[in-house]
Design a protein around this motif. Structure first.
Motif, mmCIF file in Angstrom:
data_model
loop_
_atom_site.group_PDB
_atom_site.id
_atom_site.type_symbol
_atom_site.label_atom_id
_atom_site.label_comp_id
_atom_site.label_asym_id
_atom_site.label_seq_id
_atom_site.Cartn_x
_atom_site.Cartn_y
_atom_site.Cartn_z
ATOM 1 N N LEU A 1 -18.255 5.665 7.222
ATOM 2 C CA LEU A 1 -17.113 6.562 7.407
ATOM 3 C C LEU A 1 -17.500 7.772 8.252
ATOM 4 O O LEU A 1 -16.760 8.181 9.153
ATOM 5 N N ILE A 2 -18.680 8.343 7.965
ATOM 6 C CA ILE A 2 -19.137 9.510 8.731
ATOM 7 C C ILE A 2 -19.270 9.144 10.206
ATOM 8 O O ILE A 2 -18.805 9.874 11.089
ATOM 9 N N ARG B 1 -10.948 7.020 14.536
ATOM 10 C CA ARG B 1 -10.943 7.975 13.426
ATOM 11 C C ARG B 1 -9.688 7.791 12.574
ATOM 12 O O ARG B 1 -9.731 7.833 11.344
ATOM 13 N N LEU B 2 -8.581 7.585 13.245
ATOM 14 C CA LEU B 2 -7.309 7.405 12.533
ATOM 15 C C LEU B 2 -7.339 6.150 11.669
ATOM 16 O O LEU B 2 -6.902 6.151 10.511
ATOM 17 N N ASN B 3 -7.874 5.079 12.218
ATOM 18 C CA ASN B 3 -7.974 3.819 11.462
ATOM 19 C C ASN B 3 -8.863 3.986 10.230
ATOM 20 O O ASN B 3 -8.608 3.400 9.173
ATOM 21 N N SER B 4 -9.923 4.781 10.393
ATOM 22 C CA SER B 4 -10.830 5.015 9.266
ATOM 23 C C SER B 4 -10.125 5.743 8.135
ATOM 24 O O SER B 4 -10.290 5.402 6.956
ATOM 25 N N ILE B 5 -9.340 6.751 8.499
ATOM 26 C CA ILE B 5 -8.600 7.507 7.481
ATOM 27 C C ILE B 5 -7.604 6.593 6.772
ATOM 28 O O ILE B 5 -7.427 6.657 5.553
ATOM 29 N N LYS B 6 -6.980 5.702 7.533
ATOM 30 C CA LYS B 6 -5.953 4.842 6.949
ATOM 31 C C LYS B 6 -6.523 3.791 5.991
ATOM 32 O O LYS B 6 -5.775 3.206 5.214
ATOM 33 N N LYS B 7 -7.839 3.568 6.066
ATOM 34 C CA LYS B 7 -8.432 2.607 5.134
ATOM 35 C C LYS B 7 -9.244 3.313 4.040
ATOM 36 O O LYS B 7 -10.125 2.716 3.421
ATOM 37 N N LEU B 8 -8.920 4.597 3.807
ATOM 38 C CA LEU B 8 -9.626 5.360 2.777
ATOM 39 C C LEU B 8 -9.530 4.702 1.408
ATOM 40 O O LEU B 8 -10.479 4.715 0.623
ATOM 41 N N LEU C 1 -12.102 2.145 -3.203
ATOM 42 C CA LEU C 1 -12.256 1.013 -4.120
ATOM 43 C C LEU C 1 -13.688 0.493 -4.101
ATOM 44 O O LEU C 1 -14.263 0.124 -5.133
ATOM 45 N N ALA C 2 -14.264 0.454 -2.893
ATOM 46 C CA ALA C 2 -15.640 -0.028 -2.763
ATOM 47 C C ALA C 2 -16.624 0.932 -3.435
ATOM 48 O O ALA C 2 -17.600 0.505 -4.065
ATOM 49 N N LEU C 3 -16.353 2.231 -3.318
ATOM 50 C CA LEU C 3 -17.243 3.234 -3.900
ATOM 51 C C LEU C 3 -17.141 3.293 -5.416
ATOM 52 O O LEU C 3 -18.111 3.582 -6.111
ATOM 53 N N GLY C 4 -15.941 3.070 -5.939
ATOM 54 C CA GLY C 4 -15.713 3.273 -7.366
ATOM 55 C C GLY C 4 -15.248 4.700 -7.619
ATOM 56 O O GLY C 4 -15.419 5.585 -6.776
ATOM 57 N N VAL C 5 -14.655 4.942 -8.790
ATOM 58 C CA VAL C 5 -14.003 6.237 -9.044
ATOM 59 C C VAL C 5 -14.995 7.390 -9.046
ATOM 60 O O VAL C 5 -14.700 8.483 -8.546
ATOM 61 N N GLU C 6 -16.198 7.198 -9.617
ATOM 62 C CA GLU C 6 -17.133 8.329 -9.734
ATOM 63 C C GLU C 6 -17.645 8.773 -8.371
ATOM 64 O O GLU C 6 -17.658 9.963 -8.047
ATOM 65 N N ARG C 7 -18.049 7.795 -7.548
ATOM 66 C CA ARG C 7 -18.555 8.169 -6.217
ATOM 67 C C ARG C 7 -17.440 8.675 -5.311
ATOM 68 O O ARG C 7 -17.674 9.475 -4.422
ATOM 69 N N LEU D 1 -2.703 14.355 9.391
ATOM 70 C CA LEU D 1 -1.451 13.891 8.789
ATOM 71 C C LEU D 1 -1.681 12.630 7.963
ATOM 72 O O LEU D 1 -1.192 12.503 6.834
ATOM 73 N N ALA D 2 -2.446 11.704 8.527
ATOM 74 C CA ALA D 2 -2.742 10.454 7.809
ATOM 75 C C ALA D 2 -3.543 10.737 6.538
ATOM 76 O O ALA D 2 -3.304 10.131 5.490
ATOM 77 N N LEU D 3 -4.476 11.690 6.624
ATOM 78 C CA LEU D 3 -5.283 12.049 5.458
ATOM 79 C C LEU D 3 -4.423 12.654 4.355
ATOM 80 O O LEU D 3 -4.542 12.275 3.180
#
Length: 556
Positions: free
Chosen positions: A28-29, A40-47, A52-58, A79-81
């Motif tokens: 992501l970075i 960058r926009l596509n990356s934000i849209k797949k946050l 989900l991959a990271l899990g809630v804590e991370r 805006l997307a964020l």
């Protein structure tokens, strides 16, 4: 791209050890630092996928801090964020952790671009509902206070949209603080902040206790409605609708109506326009008694306002105003207090365009007598666009008023338009005749319209003679074969000898138009010889259109 395999397939998704566990964040970075804005926009849209991959804590400990601390300069990305974070509660562990989403959204609520701030506020409003009352006071209310007292006007404008969502569930002491912050924003030095506060005044009033509405909201409404900026005053008018719904008739009369009357006569046309635009809502909010005593006189002034935009806005409310009046006495009010003020063209045209609706309210006979002078005046208006508009409403009038009234009062107007000096009027008048024939029938056309049209074939003005041909083109199909053959065709054939070439080539075009309606005998015996003669005409255009007609009608 390093993360092309997707966050769900990297070592970090499986919870690997060492540096591999940071894989999705690293991807992501890299993507968010890429020069390609679309990447960058596509990356934000797949946050959400990354979360989900990271899990809630991370997501809480790594992703959200990263998003909070990282500054982007593309509004599209921000805006997307802001939009994504509004749906993130489940991805951070549910309502107990909803407060974790506040820091990045707080930052977004202070940026310069309005659409980004608005989206951040929208997401904050959404998340506020997912806080427990305890978490709301511990996390959300402090955020609102920080925004409300921020150094930059951007944060203070964003705060205005958040008071109403946190107030209902706050404790008594916190409610008092929230109201104090809102009062401060209503008197902010920056007009943009006062505008934002005025736009949310009605919404905030709805969640307050009645005593607070009377003691705090109404004075704020009065102050904002007298603001030096008309953009603030007009928003106060909008808030008036919500405030009026909360008060008794007596309180309305004493607390709100003086300010509303003042707004209806405001020096700025934009404020008067807002009163006109919100008139139906105001009418419903204040009730029938105040409408009759206060709003009707104000409406009369709006109908004759010096600004066309205000008059037009009022005109669009005439129908609803009439429908919302009490049935008892409705007709009297409309006849005596509304129709006499229908003076400006746009107002009268709006009445006529809604004639079927107004007819249901007061009856067509009385309405027709009241409107007839206005119709005649509009039909002869110096502005050709006004004349054009009334022509377009003529079939509607015909259907409502009936054939007898139409023949007596309006037929002559329809014929007069056929010789108007503006071509667009003559063209519209021709189409109008066709629609009238479709409404009233061929017998009416034969007796009333066709003879008057055919007389114009002898007019000294060649433009009027051409209008005869245009009318025949329009009327032939509606009138049918018999009338076309017996009454119209002889006139068209006679005009083939006209001295003006423009008339002659329009004869050829008319014969091509009406040809399919005629029987074979008329085509072969009458139309063909005339077209053949025109096909040898000395004028090139006449020859062209005659030969085209021969070809189309298969008369060669």
């Amino acid at each position: 791209m390093a993360g092309a395999a997707g966050p769900g397939t990297g070592p970090g998704a499986a919870g690997g050890d060492g540096d591999d566990s940071l894989y999705p964040i690293a991807v992501l970075i890299d993507e968010l630092r890429n020069e390609d804005v679309q990447l960058r926009l596509n990356s934000i849209k797949k946050l959400s996928t990354i979360a989900l991959a990271l899990g809630v804590e991370r997501t809480r400990t790594e992703l959200l801090p990263f998003l909070t601390d990282t500054i982007y300069d593309e509004d599209e990305v921000l805006l997307a964020l802001a939009e994504q974070l509004g749906n993130f509660t489940g991805l951070v562990g549910g309502p107990d952790f909803a407060h974790c989403l506040l820091p990045p959204l707080e930052s977004l609520a202070t940026v310069e671009e309005t659409v980004v701030r608005d989206k951040a506020v929208e997401s904050l409003r959404q998340i506020s509902q997912e806080h427990t009352p305890l978490a709301l006071e511990a996390h959300f209310v402090p955020l609102v206070k920080r925004l409300a007292s921020g150094d930059w006007f951007t944060s203070r404008t964003s705060a205005c949209g958040l008071f109403s969502v946190c107030y209902p569930r706050a404790s008594h002491a916190i409610k008092a603080e929230i109201r104090q912050h809102f009062r401060s924003l209503c008197s902010d030095d920056t007009p943009m902040v006062r505008r934002a506060a005025a736009s949310k005044l009605g919404e905030f009033a709805k969640v307050l206790e009645l005593d607070s509405v009377k003691s705090e909201i109404v004075p704020l409404f009065t102050t904002l409605a007298s603001d030096e900026q008309d953009s603030v005053r007009l928003l106060a008018v909008e808030a008036c609708v919500s405030i009026a719904q909360l008060l008794s008739q007596d309180d309305l009369e004493s607390m709100v109506m003086p300010t509303l009357r003042q707004a209806a006569e405001d020096k700025s046309w934009r404020v008067r326009y807002m009163v006109a635009d919100k008139f139906s809502e105001l009418q419903r909010a204040v009730g029938p008694n105040i409408t009759l005593h206060d709003l009707i006189p104000a409406f009369q002034n709006l109908l004759k306002d010096c600004e066309a935009e205000v008059r037009a806005a009022a005109a669009h409310k005439v129908k609803e105003l009439c429908e919302n009046l009490p049935i008892e006495g409705r007709e009297t009010v409309i006849m005596n207090q509304i129709l006499p003020y229908i003076k400006c063209p746009e107002v009268r045209l709006n009445i006529i365009s809604n004639l079927d609706c107004v007819n249901e309210v007061i009856g067509i006979r009385q309405l027709s007598q009241s409107l007839l002078p206005a119709i005649v005046e509009l039909a002869e208006d110096a502005k050709w666009r006004v004349r054009l508009a009334i022509i377009e409403y003529m079939p509607l009038l015909a259907g409502q008023l009936g054939v007898e009234f139409f023949d007596e009062k309006l037929n002559s107007l329809c014929m007069a338009w056929l010789v108007d000096h503006v071509y667009a009027i003559r063209e519209a008048a021709t189409n109008n005749l066709m629609k009238l024939v479709q409404k009233f029938g061929t017998e009416w056309a034969q007796n009333t319209i066709v003879p008057k049209v055919l007389v114009m074939a002898n007019d000294p003005n060649y433009l009027h003679r051409m209008t005869t041909l245009f009318c025949i083109n329009a009327l032939s199909e509606a009138c049918g074969q018999e009338i076309t053959t017996k009454q119209m065709l002889p006139i068209v054939l006679k005009m083939a000898g006209d001295q003006v070439a423009n008339v002659r080539f329009n004869v050829a075009k008319s014969l091509q138009k009406i040809g399919p309606i005629l029987d074979t005998d008329a085509l072969q015996g009458e139309v063909k010889p005339v077209l053949q003669k025109l096909g040898q005409d000395e004028d090139m255009d006449v020859k062209y259109f005659a030969q085209e007609a021969i070809s189309v009608l298969a008369l060669a």
